[in-house]
Design a protein around this motif. Structure first.
Motif, mmCIF file in Angstrom:
data_model
loop_
_atom_site.group_PDB
_atom_site.id
_atom_site.type_symbol
_atom_site.label_atom_id
_atom_site.label_comp_id
_atom_site.label_asym_id
_atom_site.label_seq_id
_atom_site.Cartn_x
_atom_site.Cartn_y
_atom_site.Cartn_z
ATOM 1 N N LEU A 183 50.163 14.647 53.064
ATOM 2 C CA LEU A 183 49.520 14.553 54.379
ATOM 3 C C LEU A 183 48.586 15.732 54.617
ATOM 4 N N ALA A 184 49.028 16.922 54.229
ATOM 5 C CA ALA A 184 48.186 18.100 54.379
ATOM 6 C C ALA A 184 46.919 17.957 53.535
ATOM 7 N N ALA A 185 47.056 17.436 52.325
ATOM 8 C CA ALA A 185 45.894 17.262 51.446
ATOM 9 C C ALA A 185 44.917 16.231 52.008
ATOM 10 N N VAL A 186 45.435 15.157 52.550
ATOM 11 C CA VAL A 186 44.579 14.109 53.108
ATOM 12 C C VAL A 186 43.784 14.643 54.292
ATOM 13 N N HIS A 187 44.398 15.493 55.094
ATOM 14 C CA HIS A 187 43.750 15.993 56.304
ATOM 15 C C HIS A 187 42.928 17.262 56.091
ATOM 16 N N ALA A 188 43.074 17.915 54.955
ATOM 17 C CA ALA A 188 42.340 19.164 54.702
ATOM 18 C C ALA A 188 40.884 18.854 54.339
ATOM 19 N N PRO A 189 39.954 19.531 54.972
ATOM 20 C CA PRO A 189 38.541 19.243 54.701
ATOM 21 C C PRO A 189 38.078 19.668 53.301
ATOM 22 N N LEU A 190 38.774 20.575 52.676
ATOM 23 C CA LEU A 190 38.341 21.073 51.374
ATOM 24 C C LEU A 190 39.049 20.402 50.192
ATOM 25 N N THR A 191 39.841 19.391 50.463
ATOM 26 C CA THR A 191 40.522 18.671 49.392
ATOM 27 C C THR A 191 39.498 17.901 48.570
ATOM 28 N N SER A 192 39.627 17.984 47.258
ATOM 29 C CA SER A 192 38.692 17.264 46.385
ATOM 30 C C SER A 192 38.951 15.765 46.493
ATOM 31 N N PRO A 193 37.956 14.950 46.179
ATOM 32 C CA PRO A 193 38.154 13.493 46.239
ATOM 33 C C PRO A 193 39.309 13.015 45.352
ATOM 34 N N ALA A 194 39.459 13.594 44.189
ATOM 35 C CA ALA A 194 40.544 13.191 43.291
ATOM 36 C C ALA A 194 41.908 13.529 43.885
ATOM 37 N N GLU A 195 42.017 14.718 44.468
ATOM 38 C CA GLU A 195 43.284 15.115 45.099
ATOM 39 C C GLU A 195 43.583 14.233 46.319
ATOM 40 N N ARG A 196 42.538 13.943 47.094
ATOM 41 C CA ARG A 196 42.716 13.093 48.276
ATOM 42 C C ARG A 196 43.184 11.695 47.867
ATOM 43 N N LEU A 197 42.600 11.159 46.801
ATOM 44 C CA LEU A 197 42.999 9.839 46.308
ATOM 45 C C LEU A 197 44.443 9.851 45.833
ATOM 46 N N ALA A 198 44.834 10.873 45.093
ATOM 47 C CA ALA A 198 46.219 10.979 44.619
ATOM 48 C C ALA A 198 47.181 11.098 45.795
ATOM 49 N N ALA A 199 46.804 11.881 46.798
ATOM 50 C CA ALA A 199 47.655 12.039 47.980
ATOM 51 C C ALA A 199 47.764 10.721 48.741
ATOM 52 N N THR A 200 46.659 10.024 48.879
ATOM 53 C CA THR A 200 46.674 8.740 49.579
ATOM 54 C C THR A 200 47.565 7.732 48.850
ATOM 55 N N ARG A 201 47.488 7.713 47.543
ATOM 56 C CA ARG A 201 48.347 6.802 46.755
ATOM 57 C C ARG A 201 49.823 7.126 46.955
ATOM 58 N N LEU A 202 50.157 8.410 46.935
ATOM 59 C CA LEU A 202 51.545 8.809 47.160
ATOM 60 C C LEU A 202 52.016 8.359 48.545
#
Length: 125
Positions: free
Chosen positions: A8-27
């Motif tokens: 959740l923190a990764a999804v909401h963080a503005p500096l999260t990379s697209p790959a990290e955001r996608l992995a977080a969203t999948r989780l």
């Protein structure tokens, strides 16, 4: 549950990379789909002491659970979820709550009411 909080923190963080955001969203989506098996963790995330974005996610997971798996839940689990819904309604009136959390709580209670009220949920009246 720590993985969900970090995602959740990764999804909401503005500096999260697209790959990290996608992995977080999948989780988060996998967690939401397995909400019935992880109901304790979902209920813990919905607790009043949790940050608003965690509560919001937990409420959406509960809405998804009610919409997709409600008839498959045993009676004790259904009662636990309905009890939480009533506690949420009471808590919203007691403290200032972010509007997006209030909206998710309303959706959650409405989805339950569609399936349970008035015959199987008289306390709602």
């Amino acid at each position: 549950m720590d993985d969900v909080v970090r995602a959740l923190a990764a999804v909401h963080a503005p500096l999260t990379s697209p790959a990290e955001r996608l992995a977080a969203t999948r989780l988060l989506e996998v967690f939401k789909l397995g909400a019935a098996e992880q109901l304790g963790a979902v209920l813990a995330l919905a607790g009043p002491e949790r940050p608003a974005h965690e509560r919001h996610f937990a409420l959406h997971a509960l809405v998804a659970l009610v919409r997709a798996r409600w008839p498959a839940l045993d009676a004790a689990r259904r009662e636990e979820v309905k009890s939480l819904a009533l506690q949420l309604v009471a808590a919203v009136g007691e403290r200032a709550e972010a509007s997006f959390v209030v909206g998710a709580a309303v959706t959650f209670v409405c989805e339950l009411a569609k399936r349970e009220w008035p015959q199987r949920w008289p306390p709602l009246a």
